[in-house]
Design a protein around this motif. Structure first.
Motif, PDB file in Angstrom:
ATOM      1  N   GLU A 230      28.153  46.724  42.393  1.00  0.00           N
ATOM      2  CA  GLU A 230      28.276  47.045  43.823  1.00  0.00           C
ATOM      3  C   GLU A 230      29.008  48.144  43.828  1.00  0.00           C
ATOM      4  O   GLU A 230      30.239  48.391  43.470  1.00  0.00           O
ATOM      5  N   TYR A 274      34.929  44.191  43.282  1.00  0.00           N
ATOM      6  CA  TYR A 274      33.498  44.610  43.720  1.00  0.00           C
ATOM      7  C   TYR A 274      32.621  43.680  42.619  1.00  0.00           C
ATOM      8  O   TYR A 274      32.837  42.917  41.802  1.00  0.00           O
ATOM      9  N   TRP A 275      31.395  43.363  43.433  1.00  0.00           N
ATOM     10  CA  TRP A 275      30.278  42.388  42.409  1.00  0.00           C
ATOM     11  C   TRP A 275      29.865  43.150  41.469  1.00  0.00           C
ATOM     12  O   TRP A 275      29.278  44.155  41.631  1.00  0.00           O
ATOM     13  N   THR A 307      32.457  41.143  50.393  1.00  0.00           N
ATOM     14  CA  THR A 307      31.120  41.545  50.763  1.00  0.00           C
ATOM     15  C   THR A 307      30.185  40.392  50.338  1.00  0.00           C
ATOM     16  O   THR A 307      30.483  39.377  49.579  1.00  0.00           O
ATOM     17  N   PRO A 309      27.081  39.421  47.908  1.00  0.00           N
ATOM     18  CA  PRO A 309      26.671  40.064  46.608  1.00  0.00           C
ATOM     19  C   PRO A 309      25.200  41.126  46.660  1.00  0.00           C
ATOM     20  O   PRO A 309      24.330  40.512  47.533  1.00  0.00           O
ATOM     21  N   PRO A 310      25.290  42.051  46.164  1.00  0.00           N
ATOM     22  CA  PRO A 310      24.184  42.915  46.530  1.00  0.00           C
ATOM     23  C   PRO A 310      22.598  42.442  45.936  1.00  0.00           C
ATOM     24  O   PRO A 310      22.902  41.779  44.593  1.00  0.00           O
TER      25      PRO A 310
END
Length: 548
Positions: A230, A274-275, A307, A309-310
């Motif tokens: 991410e 961050y992922w 957030t 996860p994308p």
């Protein structure tokens, strides 16, 4: 290359020693079954000194590694270069590390690899060598898919009438850690427990402002993957131990058996984590994405990103995967140009077939089987009755075969015949994909060659044209690799020198596909192979010979 062959079949144990002059490194492993919960679901896992993935091998170019294993089953390329290691026995490998880079080791008996028997090999450059890219720290991850059924259950289904497919994996693991939805089935907390620390997300801790070399490898049993971080781009700089002309990706497509090095910069907001995510591509998305954390110090490594996860790329969009394959070129300072022509060209049509009611995978309508006595032993000792000496087919009816539809005649044959290559000759291999026995379906196949690196000359859509497509080959700066994808309804062209005496396996790196016959063996320069050690014998016609 010797390192590459052993790296993909080697069982070893390494203790880190500070890098200096070339040295001998002696390692020992204990391999056994243990109950583990890598995705929160408890099952038997094959461990190395209690771990899966196993210990990372750290060495320097020029070192000699001595490997001693104790195991109740088999390793190495059983059936090709050696007999299996029998219960209660030990086995020793010894090899010289002859090139820096990122490599893998794993089990090579049946479908044992997917039970957890695998790990990384990192070989550093000599002290007086400067790599063509700079970084502050070195980290690594292995991506795998994870099945709850044992390999024995899966193999039984593949070998049955009616055919029972292994299905899609239950989880995706990042460095041996994933998260299965325990509430999706009637499971007790003793069987599946999401609070088990064994399945907490894997975290890579980074320092803001620094640049990291991330070695990413895949040893999936089935799945092609996309890997992404991410908010961070990745610059690809190495593939299968060779330097790449750098290019930037947001999603790294990676296939079983491949290794990459990417550079990432810790240049995002350092107040959060961050992922890291991985997704299945090329197959319907029936497995939830694998999750990990890119942990910005001093945040807690278990602190979840704020957030969602994308998501990964569209699973059945082949174009970006083909584009990445085409983008991988040799670094301009490390180009080794291939011979301009080949002495022999062999086309391998990849198909799914039936043989006496059983489902198989085949090459040129022949499904591969291993003999009871390994090829290397049979060839060197002139044991002529071990395998079929009829030359296997070097092509298919390319004019009339329709690669876009289910074959009108799906029947095939089995054989353990091999391809005999002239020593030091140049060989072209064209991998041709086709429709399976399912309508509108063509699968991705990662092909891996033991004992060599090959030049990747090109990829294409549709049916390979022997008159036109060779004119499009990249003979200027092709990358050298040991594993390469064959994309759906496409072709991939390779070139290599048959300059390593021995018998070498070339096979699809999907466990079930190779188990069902998707492979071949090359023989070259067998007369140049020295006396074989008795330690590799003890099976087939060498029963009673070898390890006491």
């Amino acid at each position: 290359m010797l390192l590459k062959l052993l790296a993909l079949c080697l069982f070893t144990f390494l203790i880190y020693i500070p890098i200096a002059e070339a040295r001998i490194r002696h390692y020992k492993w204990e391999i056994k079954y243990e109950y583990k919960s890598p995705d929160c679901y408890k099952k038997l896992v094959t461990t190395i000194n209690g771990k899966s993935p196993g210990p990372t091998i750290l060495a320097q170019e020029g070192d000699t590694v001595i490997v001693e294993i104790g195991t109740p089953w088999s390793d190495g390329t059983e059936g090709v270069t050696q007999c299996p290691v029998v219960p209660g026995d030990t086995f020793k490998y010894e090899f010289k590390v002859d090139r820096a880079g990122t490599y893998l080791y794993h089990a090579h008996y049946g479908m044992q690899r997917e039970s957890g028997l695998y790990g990384s090999i990192h070989v550093s450059v000599p002290d007086n060598f400067t790599e063509p890219f700079a970084y502050d720290y070195d980290r690594s991850i292995i991506l795998t898919d994870w099945f709850h059924k044992s390999t024995y259950e899966q193999a039984t289904g593949l070998s049955s009438i009616p055919f029972v497919w292994v299905g899609e994996p239950q989880s995706l693991l990042i460095q041996g850690k994933g998260k299965f939805n325990c509430s999706s089935a009637s499971l007790t907390a003793d069987t599946c427990n999401t609070s088990n620390p064994e399945c907490s997300p894997y975290a890579i801790t980074i320092i803001p402002g620094k640049t990291y070399r991330l070695r990413v490898a895949s040893l999936t049993a089935l799945s092609a993957l996309s890997f992404q971080i991410e908010g961070h781009n990745m610059t690809v700089v190495e593939a299968d131990g060779h330097y790449v002309e750098p290019f930037v990706v947001k999603n790294l497509f990676i296939y079983s058996g491949e290794t990459y090095s990417v550079l990432i910069k810790a240049d995002q907001d350092p107040s959060r984590n961050y992922w890291m995510t991985t997704n299945v591509v090329g197959r319907p998305p029936n497995t939830t994405q694998g999750l990990g954390f890119l942990n910005y110090y001093p945040n807690h490594p278990r602190r979840s990103p704020p957030t969602v996860p994308p998501t990964g790329p569209i699973w059945n969009h082949t174009a970006p995967r083909l584009a990445q394959s085409l983008a991988i070129k040799a670094h301009h300072d490390f180009v080794v140009t291939p011979p301009t022509t080949s002495d022999r060209a062999i086309v391998f049509l990849n198909t799914q077939n039936r043989i006496n009611g059983y489902v198989h995978w085949s090459v040129n309508n022949v499904s591969f089987t291993l003999p009871n006595t390994p090829y290397l032993i049979a060839l060197k000792n002139k044991l002529h009755d071990v395998f079929n000496h009829t030359s296997p087919p070097e092509g298919y009816d390319s004019v009339n075969y329709d690669i876009y539809n289910v074959s009108k005649n799906p029947n095939a044959t089995t054989s353990n015949a091999i391809y005999r290559l002239g020593f030091n000759t140049t060989v072209d291999i064209i991998l041709q994909n086709a429709n399976t026995m399912t309508v509108n379906n063509s699968e991705t196949h990662p092909w891996h060659l033991h004992g060599h690196d090959f030049w990747v000359l090109g990829y294409g859509d549709g049916k390979f044209d022997m008159n036109k497509d060779p004119k499009k080959y990249n003979l200027v700066n092709p990358i050298r690799k040991n594993t390469v994808p064959l994309h759906p309804y496409g072709w991939t062209a390779l070139r290599f020198k048959a300059d390593n005496p021995g018998a070498w396996l070339f096979h699809c790196h999907i466990e079930a596909h190779f188990y069902m016959g998707m492979g071949v063996v090359f023989e070259e320069g067998i007369d140049k192979v020295g006396k074989l050690p008795s330690s590799i014998m003890g099976c087939g016609e060498t029963r009673g010979v070898g390890r006491p």
